[in-house]
Enzyme design. Structure first.
Site, mmCIF file in Angstrom:
data_model
loop_
_atom_site.group_PDB
_atom_site.id
_atom_site.type_symbol
_atom_site.label_atom_id
_atom_site.label_comp_id
_atom_site.label_asym_id
_atom_site.label_seq_id
_atom_site.Cartn_x
_atom_site.Cartn_y
_atom_site.Cartn_z
ATOM 1 N N ARG A 184 41.616 44.163 62.590
ATOM 2 C CA ARG A 184 41.274 44.872 61.347
ATOM 3 C C ARG A 184 42.256 45.993 61.077
ATOM 4 N NH1 ARG A 184 38.085 48.769 61.377
ATOM 5 N NH2 ARG A 184 36.610 47.917 62.879
ATOM 6 N N TYR A 197 43.668 44.355 34.230
ATOM 7 C CA TYR A 197 42.908 43.246 34.806
ATOM 8 C C TYR A 197 41.411 43.604 34.795
ATOM 9 C CZ TYR A 197 41.496 39.764 38.245
ATOM 10 O OH TYR A 197 40.882 38.725 38.893
ATOM 11 N N ASP A 209 50.541 48.136 38.760
ATOM 12 C CA ASP A 209 50.147 46.792 39.198
ATOM 13 C C ASP A 209 51.231 45.843 38.688
ATOM 14 O OD1 ASP A 209 49.145 44.198 39.351
ATOM 15 O OD2 ASP A 209 47.071 44.830 39.048
ATOM 16 N N LYS A 258 48.676 35.511 43.333
ATOM 17 C CA LYS A 258 49.247 34.894 42.133
ATOM 18 C C LYS A 258 50.665 34.388 42.392
ATOM 19 C CE LYS A 258 45.355 36.249 40.320
ATOM 20 N NZ LYS A 258 45.246 37.576 39.717
HETATM 21 C C1 LIG Z 1 44.395 38.627 39.801
HETATM 22 C C2 LIG Z 1 44.803 40.021 39.535
HETATM 23 C C3 LIG Z 1 44.266 41.088 40.290
HETATM 24 C C4 LIG Z 1 43.242 40.860 41.376
HETATM 25 O O1 LIG Z 1 43.771 40.103 42.414
HETATM 26 P P1 LIG Z 1 42.824 39.196 43.382
HETATM 27 O O2 LIG Z 1 43.793 38.701 44.395
HETATM 28 O O3 LIG Z 1 42.220 38.134 42.536
HETATM 29 O O4 LIG Z 1 41.796 40.118 43.933
HETATM 30 C C5 LIG Z 1 44.715 42.367 40.005
HETATM 31 N N1 LIG Z 1 45.609 42.602 39.024
HETATM 32 C C6 LIG Z 1 46.138 41.608 38.284
HETATM 33 C C7 LIG Z 1 47.120 41.925 37.226
HETATM 34 C C8 LIG Z 1 45.749 40.291 38.511
HETATM 35 O O5 LIG Z 1 46.261 39.302 37.761
#
Ligand SMILES: *Cc1c(COP(=O)(O)O)cnc(C)c1O
Length: 401
Positions: free
Chosen positions: A57, A110, A182, A207
């Site tokens: 962890r 998001y 982000d 992604k």
């Molecule tokens: C999908 C996404 C998230 C969240 O990511 P997860 O891996 O699904 O928790 C955060 N920010 C953006 C821009 C995203 O496309």
């Protein structure tokens, strides 16, 4: 007769075979715990005097290998892999903000980031404002004396508006506000936030970086070592830890990231032009197209790297939208992005369903609005799919009208 080995020997006491050659692929290390020589050694590990893992962890090799590679792409140091992109957002916000602080978020973040900011942070005494990051005056007007952080995405979802990153970075530097970016949509292939004044960079590794829709992971890096430690401690305490298997998959995905990105981007550019040529398509949104509302900023900021995300609006409403997805069953109608294959999402019925229809219309997200995460297929195949889909939508519209 062979001797029967004691059961314990079979279970735990057989070592890893010796080999003078080494594996080319990264091994997977699923061990939860690590054994040390002695209390002295363990002490030295905890004190940070020698490098060593203790408990998964708190960190494990597969997470660290992946983190160092994404650090390299982002020009970062000491980034942390988390169990999801949302875990990375949470660790950055909850690790660095205190009760009484205020945070400003982009108004098209998001969906779960928006929810964290508007529904959860305020339960812990952290105030949130949302503002349009393409409008620097709106961001400036939202600043309060207690504003500690601004969180933005460079390219918004799903209308692909491009934030005024230069203006926001200047404002953050002047007012001593942390800038968290982000970078999931843009990726370091198109934009490196640390080169442009960011203090914190966040990714949903799920992604484009991992790229195969088979691992859920996040990444967060901070410029300031004290921030890194605060984020790390929060993540370890709250258990935002990633699985070694997921880290291994993501690392494998990362090897082809730039190849996939470039191919998908070129496909997106061509598919945008193709969609714009079809009757039945009302408008196409792609950042580097001359008709995009932020075209100039996209060119300046992203250096003509439009990315793989593309949105468009059909003439007609839900019936046309249903007809389109049904006419292209081989294309995954699924609310994600960044997969090696093209995926298609319909914000009005998924990511933006909680918004009122009026608010959606105000943002240009009608029932005919689709977002495409363009993948690496042959472009001819994609053009054929969308030609068939849009034609079916038009036919449905005529039948209804
Ligand atoms: C999908 C996404 C998230 C969240 O990511 P997860 O891996 O699904 O928790 C955060 N920010 C953006 C821009 C995203 O496309």
């Amino acid at each position: 007769m062979t001797d029967r080995k004691p059961f314990e020997t079979l279970v735990r006491r057989t070592g890893w075979p010796d080999s003078v050659s080494r594996a080319v692929a990264t091994p997977i290390q699923p061990s939860v715990v690590y054994a040390s020589d002695s209390p002295d050694e363990l002490d030295a590990q905890y004190a940070g005097d020698v490098a060593g893992y203790t408990y998964a962890r708190e960190g494990h090799p597969n997470a660290d290998v992946l983190a160092r590679k994404i650090d390299g792409l982002e020009g970062a140091e000491g980034g942390l892999i988390t169990g999801s992109g949302m875990a990375a957002v949470t660790a950055a916000l909850m690790g660095l903000l205190n009760a009484g602080d205020h945070i400003i978020g982009g108004d098209q973040l998001y969906g779960r980031s928006l929810r964290l900011m508007t529904q959860d942070l305020n339960r812990f005494g952290i105030a949130t404002s949302l503002a349009d990051p393409t409008d620097i005056a709106a961001i400036e007007a939202a600043i309060r004396p207690e504003t500690k952080m601004i969180l933005v995405e460079v390219v918004s979802n799903p209308t692909l508006r491009v934030a005024d990153m230069e203006g926001i970075a200047r404002l953050c530097a002047e007012r001593r506000i942390l800038l968290a970016v982000d970078n999931t949509f843009t990726t370091p292939r198109a934009y490196r936030p640390f080169d442009h004044g960011a203090d914190i960079v966040i990714h949903s590794v799920t992604k484009l970086l991992a790229g195969h829709s088979d691992a859920t992971l996040g990444y967060v890096a901070a410029r300031d070592p004290a921030h890194r430690k605060a984020i790390y401690d929060f993540a370890v305490t709250t258990g935002l830890t990633p699985s070694p298997f997921d880290c291994w998959l993501a690392e494998r995905g990362l090897y082809t990231f730039s190849l996939r990105y470039d191919r998908a981007e070129e496909n997106a550019r061509q598919l945008a032009a193709h969609l714009a040529s079809l009757t039945g398509v009302k408008r196409v949104l792609y950042p580097t197209r001359p008709d995009h509302p932020d075209h100039n900023r996209a060119m300046a900021l992203l250096g003509a790297r439009g990315g793989n995300m593309l949105s468009f609006e059909l003439e007609g409403g839900r019936a046309a939208a249903n007809a389109m997805t049904r006419a292209m069953p081989e294309l995954a109608f699924a609310p994600t992005l960044g997969d090696i294959g093209t995926t298609l999402s319909h914000p009005a019925s998924s990511s933006h369903r909680a918004m009122s229809p009026e608010a959606r219309e105000a943002n240009g997200i009608s029932e005919g609005f689709f977002r495409i995460s363009v993948g690496c297929e042959e472009i001819e195949l994609l053009m054929r799919d969308f030609s068939a889909g849009v034609a079916a939508a038009e036919a449905a519209g005529e039948a209804a009208g």
